[in-house]
Design an enzyme around this catalytic site. Sequence first.
Site, PDB file in Angstrom:
ATOM      1  N   THR A  31      -1.425  12.203   3.796  1.00 23.32           N
ATOM      2  CA  THR A  31      -1.419  11.012   4.813  1.00 23.32           C
ATOM      3  C   THR A  31      -0.507   9.786   3.983  1.00 23.32           C
ATOM      4  O   THR A  31      -0.423   9.769   2.887  1.00 23.32           O
ATOM      5  CB  THR A  31      -2.782  10.436   5.051  1.00 23.32           C
ATOM      6  OG1 THR A  31      -3.680  11.495   5.582  1.00 23.32           O
ATOM      7  CG2 THR A  31      -3.025   9.355   5.652  1.00 23.32           C
ATOM      8  N   SER A  33       2.999   7.047   4.626  1.00 26.25           N
ATOM      9  CA  SER A  33       4.342   6.988   4.891  1.00 26.25           C
ATOM     10  C   SER A  33       5.488   7.953   4.550  1.00 26.25           C
ATOM     11  O   SER A  33       6.313   8.616   5.091  1.00 26.25           O
ATOM     12  CB  SER A  33       4.848   5.675   4.892  1.00 26.25           C
ATOM     13  OG  SER A  33       4.817   5.205   3.257  1.00 26.25           O
ATOM     14  N   ASP A  86       1.515  15.774  -0.618  1.00 27.58           N
ATOM     15  CA  ASP A  86       0.813  14.361  -0.259  1.00 27.58           C
ATOM     16  C   ASP A  86       1.604  13.292  -0.808  1.00 27.58           C
ATOM     17  O   ASP A  86       2.093  13.616  -1.997  1.00 27.58           O
ATOM     18  CB  ASP A  86      -0.748  14.399  -0.453  1.00 27.58           C
ATOM     19  CG  ASP A  86      -1.488  13.207   0.124  1.00 27.58           C
ATOM     20  OD1 ASP A  86      -0.751  12.548   0.808  1.00 27.58           O
ATOM     21  OD2 ASP A  86      -2.846  13.671   0.239  1.00 27.58           O
ATOM     22  N   GLY A  87       1.500  11.931  -0.439  1.00 29.99           N
ATOM     23  CA  GLY A  87       1.908  10.971  -1.633  1.00 29.99           C
ATOM     24  C   GLY A  87       0.892  10.360  -2.390  1.00 29.99           C
ATOM     25  O   GLY A  87      -0.084  11.001  -2.415  1.00 29.99           O
ATOM     26  N   ASP A  89      -0.391   6.624  -4.597  1.00 28.87           N
ATOM     27  CA  ASP A  89      -0.261   5.121  -4.442  1.00 28.87           C
ATOM     28  C   ASP A  89       0.306   4.551  -6.029  1.00 28.87           C
ATOM     29  O   ASP A  89       1.044   3.841  -6.215  1.00 28.87           O
ATOM     30  CB  ASP A  89      -1.649   4.196  -4.582  1.00 28.87           C
ATOM     31  CG  ASP A  89      -1.874   4.332  -2.914  1.00 28.87           C
ATOM     32  OD1 ASP A  89      -1.307   3.873  -2.241  1.00 28.87           O
ATOM     33  OD2 ASP A  89      -2.938   5.066  -2.696  1.00 28.87           O
ATOM     34  N   GLU A 108      -8.220  13.832   1.657  1.00 26.34           N
ATOM     35  CA  GLU A 108      -7.122  14.170   0.654  1.00 26.34           C
ATOM     36  C   GLU A 108      -7.412  14.918  -0.590  1.00 26.34           C
ATOM     37  O   GLU A 108      -7.114  16.027  -0.703  1.00 26.34           O
ATOM     38  CB  GLU A 108      -6.478  12.885   0.316  1.00 26.34           C
ATOM     39  CG  GLU A 108      -5.545  12.340   1.414  1.00 26.34           C
ATOM     40  CD  GLU A 108      -4.887  11.056   1.173  1.00 26.34           C
ATOM     41  OE1 GLU A 108      -3.935  10.657   1.771  1.00 26.34           O
ATOM     42  OE2 GLU A 108      -5.213  10.301   0.362  1.00 26.34           O
TER      43      GLU A 108
HETATM   44  C1  5RP Z   1      -3.408   7.605   1.822  1.00 26.21           C
HETATM   45  C2  5RP Z   1      -2.867   7.993   0.385  1.00 26.21           C
HETATM   46  C3  5RP Z   1      -1.252   7.824   0.393  1.00 26.21           C
HETATM   47  O1  5RP Z   1      -0.950   8.879  -0.004  1.00 26.21           O
HETATM   48  C4  5RP Z   1      -0.817   6.793  -0.329  1.00 26.21           C
HETATM   49  O2  5RP Z   1      -1.483   5.425   0.043  1.00 26.21           O
HETATM   50  C5  5RP Z   1       0.626   6.460  -0.338  1.00 26.21           C
HETATM   51  O3  5RP Z   1       1.035   5.926   0.904  1.00 26.21           O
HETATM   52  P1  5RP Z   1       2.551   5.792   1.061  1.00 26.21           P
HETATM   53  O4  5RP Z   1       3.125   7.197   1.173  1.00 26.21           O
HETATM   54  O5  5RP Z   1       2.398   5.374   2.452  1.00 26.21           O
HETATM   55  O6  5RP Z   1       3.066   4.838   0.110  1.00 26.21           O
HETATM   56  O7  5RP Z   1      -3.344   8.098  -0.580  1.00 26.21           O
HETATM   57  O8  5RP Z   1      -4.638   7.485   1.562  1.00 26.21           O
END
Ligand code: 5RP
Length: 236
Positions: A31, A33, A86-87, A89, A108
């Site tokens: 989830t 961007s 997955d991404g 933060d 996640e």
């Molecule tokens: C969502 C997450 C995302 O992977 C994290 O926030 C990174 O988001 P982005 O790819 O938009 O920078 O943990 O719960």
Amino acid sequence: MTVLSVDEAKRLAAARAAELIRPGMKLGLGTGSTAKHFVDLVGEKVKAGMDLICVPTSEQTAAQARALGIRLSTLDETPELDLTVDGADEFDTKMRLIKGGGGALLREKIVAAASKKMIVITDRSKQVEVLGKFPLPVEVVPFGLEATRRRVEKICRMTGTRGPVKLRMGADGKPFLTDGGHYILDCECGMISYPDAVATALAATPGVVEHGLFIGLAKAVIVADSAGVDIIGDLG
Ligand code: 5RP
């Protein structure tokens, strides 16, 4: 050297991860961007005729995947996945992560734990020496909120900093609700010098459903910036 924007770097990392997809794979879809780029690339493969089964980590990702014609499943039907992408933060060189900026950390983590391999895709700005600059999301049940918040705050003080532990609010001025119907506490830790200890203490706290420290889950981190793609860990 072509200078990439943050979003272009995210897409580059996603493209490298998409090279790992093989026909017949069971995939976990992250989830956010960055993960959104990966889901777009999965959609392209499906459109080209590749047979894939995917489990989304949020309603948001599920909606994107459905719109792209990707076949979705659940962990009840498909309890073991080959690969989750997955991404994050934040990440450090030991591939410890902070996740949950988008509020999807519970699903996640469950999906990552059900996967043979979790690969993180990210741009370079998320790399830190010590986790904690990004406020640590902690998912809690609404019942007993203030009591849980205080307990979580005490744990965060183990990190030596005294930033606030705040209830995440939605755009509508009401508490942000996760897909599971829970609240999120964002904990401004500053520096989490002992992430394992903080993770253990949070996991043992009544009222805490899950926390955003992902430790020992990622097999590799694909980091992109204008210099290209860098791999931490092992994609194999
Ligand atoms: C969502 C997450 C995302 O992977 C994290 O926030 C990174 O988001 P982005 O790819 O938009 O920078 O943990 O719960």
